[in-house]
Scaffold this motif. Structure first.
Motif, PDB file in Angstrom:
ATOM      1  N   ARG A  61      -0.644 -11.401   2.087  1.00  0.00           N
ATOM      2  CA  ARG A  61       0.654 -10.684   2.028  1.00  0.00           C
ATOM      3  C   ARG A  61       1.270 -10.635   0.374  1.00  0.00           C
ATOM      4  NH1 ARG A  61       2.998  -9.511   6.205  1.00  0.00           N
ATOM      5  NH2 ARG A  61       2.196 -11.245   7.562  1.00  0.00           N
ATOM      6  N   SER A  62       0.959 -11.633  -0.220  1.00  0.00           N
ATOM      7  CA  SER A  62       1.790 -11.420  -1.292  1.00  0.00           C
ATOM      8  C   SER A  62       0.958 -10.433  -2.567  1.00  0.00           C
ATOM      9  CB  SER A  62       1.556 -12.759  -1.968  1.00  0.00           C
ATOM     10  OG  SER A  62       1.988 -12.510  -3.563  1.00  0.00           O
ATOM     11  N   VAL A  63      -0.273 -10.639  -2.623  1.00  0.00           N
ATOM     12  CA  VAL A  63      -1.047  -9.525  -3.388  1.00  0.00           C
ATOM     13  C   VAL A  63      -0.949  -8.186  -2.965  1.00  0.00           C
ATOM     14  CG1 VAL A  63      -3.355  -9.159  -4.062  1.00  0.00           C
ATOM     15  CG2 VAL A  63      -2.669 -11.618  -4.051  1.00  0.00           C
ATOM     16  N   GLY A  64      -1.028  -8.012  -1.532  1.00  0.00           N
ATOM     17  CA  GLY A  64      -0.799  -6.613  -0.988  1.00  0.00           C
ATOM     18  C   GLY A  64       0.645  -6.248  -0.945  1.00  0.00           C
ATOM     19  N   GLU A  65       1.574  -6.837  -1.335  1.00  0.00           N
ATOM     20  CA  GLU A  65       2.994  -6.561  -1.272  1.00  0.00           C
ATOM     21  C   GLU A  65       3.192  -6.227   0.116  1.00  0.00           C
ATOM     22  OE1 GLU A  65       3.381  -3.939  -4.481  1.00  0.00           O
ATOM     23  OE2 GLU A  65       2.894  -5.494  -5.911  1.00  0.00           O
ATOM     24  N   LEU A  66       2.814  -6.853   1.123  1.00  0.00           N
ATOM     25  CA  LEU A  66       2.948  -6.664   2.514  1.00  0.00           C
ATOM     26  C   LEU A  66       4.105  -7.165   2.912  1.00  0.00           C
ATOM     27  CD1 LEU A  66      -0.710  -7.174   3.784  1.00  0.00           C
ATOM     28  CD2 LEU A  66       0.503  -5.070   3.024  1.00  0.00           C
ATOM     29  N   PRO A  67       5.064  -6.623   3.883  1.00  0.00           N
ATOM     30  CA  PRO A  67       6.325  -7.107   4.472  1.00  0.00           C
ATOM     31  C   PRO A  67       6.080  -8.097   5.493  1.00  0.00           C
ATOM     32  CG  PRO A  67       6.038  -4.909   5.044  1.00  0.00           C
ATOM     33  CD  PRO A  67       4.982  -4.917   4.090  1.00  0.00           C
ATOM     34  N   GLU A  68       6.696  -8.906   5.781  1.00  0.00           N
ATOM     35  CA  GLU A  68       6.581  -9.831   6.990  1.00  0.00           C
ATOM     36  C   GLU A  68       6.368  -9.215   8.098  1.00  0.00           C
ATOM     37  OE1 GLU A  68       6.583 -13.126   6.935  1.00  0.00           O
ATOM     38  OE2 GLU A  68       6.547 -13.093   4.609  1.00  0.00           O
ATOM     39  N   PHE A 128      -9.624  -4.673   4.196  1.00  0.00           N
ATOM     40  CA  PHE A 128      -8.470  -4.765   3.186  1.00  0.00           C
ATOM     41  C   PHE A 128      -7.813  -3.505   2.588  1.00  0.00           C
ATOM     42  CE2 PHE A 128     -10.737  -8.954   2.629  1.00  0.00           C
ATOM     43  CZ  PHE A 128      -9.570  -9.673   2.615  1.00  0.00           C
ATOM     44  N   GLU A 129      -8.956  -2.423   2.668  1.00  0.00           N
ATOM     45  CA  GLU A 129      -8.598  -1.066   2.045  1.00  0.00           C
ATOM     46  C   GLU A 129      -7.862  -0.114   3.103  1.00  0.00           C
ATOM     47  OE1 GLU A 129     -10.342   2.243  -0.769  1.00  0.00           O
ATOM     48  OE2 GLU A 129     -11.356   0.354  -0.573  1.00  0.00           O
ATOM     49  N   ALA A 130      -8.549   0.005   4.267  1.00  0.00           N
ATOM     50  CA  ALA A 130      -8.005   0.890   5.219  1.00  0.00           C
ATOM     51  C   ALA A 130      -6.613   0.416   5.820  1.00  0.00           C
ATOM     52  CB  ALA A 130      -9.128   1.327   6.331  1.00  0.00           C
ATOM     53  N   ASP A 131      -6.634  -0.789   6.240  1.00  0.00           N
ATOM     54  CA  ASP A 131      -5.714  -1.297   7.178  1.00  0.00           C
ATOM     55  C   ASP A 131      -4.477  -2.003   6.252  1.00  0.00           C
ATOM     56  OD1 ASP A 131      -7.089  -0.848   9.672  1.00  0.00           O
ATOM     57  OD2 ASP A 131      -8.120  -2.604   9.280  1.00  0.00           O
ATOM     58  N   LEU A 132      -4.930  -2.638   5.161  1.00  0.00           N
ATOM     59  CA  LEU A 132      -3.807  -3.188   4.495  1.00  0.00           C
ATOM     60  C   LEU A 132      -3.490  -2.514   2.941  1.00  0.00           C
ATOM     61  CD1 LEU A 132      -4.865  -6.869   5.307  1.00  0.00           C
ATOM     62  CD2 LEU A 132      -3.196  -5.496   6.455  1.00  0.00           C
ATOM     63  N   ASN A 133      -4.242  -1.650   2.944  1.00  0.00           N
ATOM     64  CA  ASN A 133      -4.040  -0.907   1.338  1.00  0.00           C
ATOM     65  C   ASN A 133      -4.297  -1.675   0.175  1.00  0.00           C
ATOM     66  OD1 ASN A 133      -3.717   1.364   0.063  1.00  0.00           O
ATOM     67  ND2 ASN A 133      -1.516   1.291  -0.225  1.00  0.00           N
ATOM     68  N   ILE A 134      -5.283  -2.658   0.412  1.00  0.00           N
ATOM     69  CA  ILE A 134      -5.640  -3.483  -0.862  1.00  0.00           C
ATOM     70  C   ILE A 134      -6.951  -2.880  -1.532  1.00  0.00           C
ATOM     71  CG2 ILE A 134      -6.528  -5.892  -1.332  1.00  0.00           C
ATOM     72  CD1 ILE A 134      -4.439  -7.128   0.889  1.00  0.00           C
TER      73      ILE A 134
END
Length: 78
Positions: A10-17, A27-33
């Motif tokens: 969450r932190s690295v991907g800058e994903l909201p709660e 990682f790439e398609a769903d979480l944009n990492i």
């Protein structure tokens, strides 16, 4: 899946709660990492869980990476 591992993703991907992270997500398609952020996830996970991950390109889903970390923690040769 481990809560601390989820926090790293969450932190690295800058994903909201509000974003639910589960083992099936890529990682790439769903979480944009992208690959650089994935490297950051791996470096942080190595430090947190005391493991060394060699082939970073083999992980496409959150669950694949987490299961690999669990195997390494258990002492498996992977």
């Amino acid at each position: 899946m481990n809560k601390k591992f989820e926090e790293i993703v969450r932190s690295v991907g800058e994903l909201p709660e509000s974003v639910v992270i589960d083992e099936t997500q890529t990682f790439e398609a769903d979480l944009n990492i992208d690959s650089l952020k994935l490297l950051d996830v791996i470096v942080n996970a190595e430090a947190e869980f005391g493991v060394e991950i060699e082939d970073i390109h083999r992980f496409t889903t959150v669950g694949e990476l987490w299961r690999h970390i669990e195997l390494l923690q258990a002492g498996a040769q992977v």
